[in-house]
Design a protein around this motif. Structure first.
Motif, PDB file in Angstrom:
ATOM      1  N   LEU A 285       2.640  75.788  31.040  1.00 22.65           N
ATOM      2  CA  LEU A 285       4.010  75.409  30.719  1.00 22.65           C
ATOM      3  C   LEU A 285       4.468  74.378  31.735  1.00 22.65           C
ATOM      4  O   LEU A 285       4.421  74.615  32.944  1.00 22.65           O
ATOM      5  N   THR A 286       4.901  73.205  31.240  1.00 23.39           N
ATOM      6  CA  THR A 286       5.318  72.109  32.109  1.00 23.39           C
ATOM      7  C   THR A 286       6.775  71.787  31.845  1.00 23.39           C
ATOM      8  O   THR A 286       7.167  71.559  30.688  1.00 23.39           O
ATOM      9  N   VAL A 287       7.581  71.774  32.878  1.00 24.07           N
ATOM     10  CA  VAL A 287       9.000  71.433  32.786  1.00 24.07           C
ATOM     11  C   VAL A 287       9.230  70.164  33.599  1.00 24.07           C
ATOM     12  O   VAL A 287       8.979  70.139  34.809  1.00 24.07           O
ATOM     13  N   THR A 288       9.716  69.093  32.942  1.00 29.72           N
ATOM     14  CA  THR A 288       9.958  67.814  33.599  1.00 29.72           C
ATOM     15  C   THR A 288      11.449  67.521  33.578  1.00 29.72           C
ATOM     16  O   THR A 288      12.076  67.511  32.502  1.00 29.72           O
ATOM     17  N   VAL A 289      12.027  67.268  34.744  1.00 26.64           N
ATOM     18  CA  VAL A 289      13.449  66.959  34.865  1.00 26.64           C
ATOM     19  C   VAL A 289      13.583  65.530  35.385  1.00 26.64           C
ATOM     20  O   VAL A 289      13.050  65.202  36.456  1.00 26.64           O
ATOM     21  N   ASN A 290      14.258  64.671  34.637  1.00 24.92           N
ATOM     22  CA  ASN A 290      14.477  63.280  35.017  1.00 24.92           C
ATOM     23  C   ASN A 290      15.969  63.031  35.241  1.00 24.92           C
ATOM     24  O   ASN A 290      16.814  63.562  34.518  1.00 24.92           O
ATOM     25  N   ASN A 291      16.267  62.239  36.241  1.00 26.36           N
ATOM     26  CA  ASN A 291      17.643  61.865  36.544  1.00 26.36           C
ATOM     27  C   ASN A 291      17.706  60.349  36.691  1.00 26.36           C
ATOM     28  O   ASN A 291      17.093  59.789  37.606  1.00 26.36           O
ATOM     29  N   GLU A 292      18.392  59.673  35.785  1.00 22.49           N
ATOM     30  CA  GLU A 292      18.481  58.210  35.784  1.00 22.49           C
ATOM     31  C   GLU A 292      19.907  57.792  36.092  1.00 22.49           C
ATOM     32  O   GLU A 292      20.854  58.248  35.444  1.00 22.49           O
ATOM     33  N   GLN A 293      20.066  56.947  37.095  1.00 20.96           N
ATOM     34  CA  GLN A 293      21.390  56.449  37.477  1.00 20.96           C
ATOM     35  C   GLN A 293      21.721  55.178  36.696  1.00 20.96           C
ATOM     36  O   GLN A 293      20.901  54.262  36.626  1.00 20.96           O
ATOM     37  N   GLN A 294      22.931  55.133  36.124  1.00 16.75           N
ATOM     38  CA  GLN A 294      23.389  53.979  35.361  1.00 16.75           C
ATOM     39  C   GLN A 294      24.713  53.485  35.932  1.00 16.75           C
ATOM     40  O   GLN A 294      25.542  54.274  36.386  1.00 16.75           O
ATOM     41  N   VAL A 295      24.895  52.167  35.881  1.00 21.81           N
ATOM     42  CA  VAL A 295      26.111  51.528  36.400  1.00 21.81           C
ATOM     43  C   VAL A 295      27.029  51.189  35.230  1.00 21.81           C
ATOM     44  O   VAL A 295      26.625  50.510  34.274  1.00 21.81           O
ATOM     45  N   SER A 296      28.266  51.674  35.290  1.00 20.99           N
ATOM     46  CA  SER A 296      29.262  51.422  34.246  1.00 20.99           C
ATOM     47  C   SER A 296      30.229  50.350  34.725  1.00 20.99           C
ATOM     48  O   SER A 296      30.958  50.554  35.715  1.00 20.99           O
ATOM     49  N   ALA A 307      31.614  52.121  38.249  1.00 25.37           N
ATOM     50  CA  ALA A 307      31.243  53.519  38.528  1.00 25.37           C
ATOM     51  C   ALA A 307      29.764  53.720  38.239  1.00 25.37           C
ATOM     52  O   ALA A 307      29.172  53.064  37.369  1.00 25.37           O
ATOM     53  N   VAL A 308      29.181  54.632  39.011  1.00 25.90           N
ATOM     54  CA  VAL A 308      27.767  54.998  38.852  1.00 25.90           C
ATOM     55  C   VAL A 308      27.706  56.356  38.179  1.00 25.90           C
ATOM     56  O   VAL A 308      28.317  57.326  38.645  1.00 25.90           O
ATOM     57  N   THR A 309      27.007  56.420  37.051  1.00 25.39           N
ATOM     58  CA  THR A 309      26.870  57.681  36.317  1.00 25.39           C
ATOM     59  C   THR A 309      25.417  58.131  36.321  1.00 25.39           C
ATOM     60  O   THR A 309      24.488  57.313  36.438  1.00 25.39           O
ATOM     61  N   ASN A 310      25.220  59.434  36.210  1.00 25.05           N
ATOM     62  CA  ASN A 310      23.889  60.026  36.176  1.00 25.05           C
ATOM     63  C   ASN A 310      23.580  60.499  34.766  1.00 25.05           C
ATOM     64  O   ASN A 310      24.397  61.182  34.131  1.00 25.05           O
TER      65      ASN A 310
END
Length: 369
Positions: A285-296, A307-310
């Motif tokens: 069982l593989t769990v992958t968590v990604n967090n990408e930062q976006q600029v608004s 503003a910077v959103t995740n």
């Protein structure tokens, strides 16, 4: 079939298994020790001097400064009150040693020296005379000498390389015994042979081996201790114990056991481990968590602020597990072949073994260390 007949058949089956897997004889000294013959632990607190700027930071280790002041006072050097010492070549250490049985005053023993404070290295240091005490508070040895540290380190430009351990070292023959410890061997006309591991079968084998040489001299007290009649004359007793230690004894077959090291993933099992028929399904069982930062960015002339959103995402992937039918194994080779068929790595094998033990398919004691 009568109860006696069934009992005879059971004993015959046990005998056939024992003959089929004979145990190798070992010397008695490898299986047991003589009661009263033991080591004693010694410990002491001392100072290591002569370090090349790698000693304790005295502002953070006040006990080092206090020890230096006390030592200098005993040597006739008096420091002014309130004197602040800034030393870099001294380290407070603990000194440990094992006093072997029958050690006499004047003999030398090895000592281990370990840093107590924040010294970076003990390499090149010399231990100042340190008394070593036993559990009763009495001084049994005095230690002093140059340390042998097997490590090395180097640094340049903010980079640092360290090989082995620099905060501990040894002094071969660095302590001299000052007081002997009484080591009575036996009581009256008897000595006691104590097995390293309690086992009633091995204890009986030891009794049989001794009685073959000196009939009627040995009797088992319990599964660990055997009482043996011995000559009272010290010279004859030493010769008797020397012959006793070299007797060949066949140890009893040990219980089936699997040792699992949960930190390293090591799995070790002895020859008597057996498996019953069982089915094992192994998957991952593989769990992958990604967090990408976006600029608004706000619209022009809107008066808003950037503003910077995740933006997060979670992906779960489960590989299909195959159901393996593991056949019953009666020897170590069959057990290893069956477990290898599962294709699990050592850490996964630990979980499988624990599940097998819980289901009753693993016929062995499972010990996790």
């Amino acid at each position: 079939m009568s109860y006696l007949s069934r009992l005879c058949l059971a004993l015959a089956a046990v005998a056939s298994l024992t003959v089929g897997a004979p145990a190798q004889a070992e010397r008695l000294k490898d299986l047991a020790s003589i009661g009263g013959v033991r080591q004693n632990q010694l410990v002491g607190y001392g100072l290591v001097v002569g370090l090349d700027g790698s000693g304790d930071q005295t502002t953070q280790t006040p006990f080092t400064v206090q020890s230096i002041i006390n030592m200098l006072g005993n040597l006739g050097v008096t420091l002014p009150p309130g004197q602040s010492l800034q030393l870099k070549n001294v380290a407070a250490v603990m000194v440990t040693a094992s006093l072997p049985p029958f050690a006499r005053p004047g003999q030398q023993i090895d000592v281990t020296v370990s840093s107590m404070g924040n010294a970076r290295s003990l390499k090149g240091g010399t231990l100042v005379m340190t008394p070593l005490k036993g559990a009763d508070g009495q001084i049994y040895a005095m230690a002093q000498g140059s340390l042998a540290v097997s490590g090395a380190s180097g640094s340049a430009g903010g980079a640092k390389v360290t090989v082995n351990h620099l905060s501990a070292g040894r002094i071969p023959g660095g302590a001299t015994v000052e007081r002997a410890v009484a080591s009575p061997v036996g009581q009256g006309d008897s000595v006691f042979v104590e097995l390293n591991e309690a086992d009633f079968g091995t204890a009986q084998n030891v009794v049989d081996a001794i009685n073959r040489v000196t009939p009627g001299a040995a009797q088992a007290i319990d599964g660990r201790q055997i009482q043996v009649l011995a000559p009272e004359d010290p010279n004859r007793r030493v010769a008797f114990l020397g012959r006793l230690e070299n007797l060949d004894v066949t140890p009893a077959v040990q219980a089936a056991k699997v040792i699992v090291n949960s930190r390293t993933g090591s799995v070790v099992m002895n020859q008597k481990v057996a498996l019953q028929n069982c089915a094992v399904a192994h998957g991952s069982l593989t769990v992958t968590v990604n967090n990408e930062q976006q600029v608004s960015q706000p619209n022009p002339l809107s008066g808003g602020q950037t503003a910077v959103t995740n933006k997060g995402s979670v992906d779960i992937k489960q590989d299909g597990g195959t159901l393996f039918n593991i056949k019953a194994g009666t020897n170590l080779a069959d057990v290893v072949k069956a477990l290898n068929a599962v294709g699990a790595n050592p850490l996964e094998l630990i979980a499988i073994l624990q599940a097998m033990k819980a289901s009753g398919a693993l016929r062995a004691e499972l010990e996790v260390i």
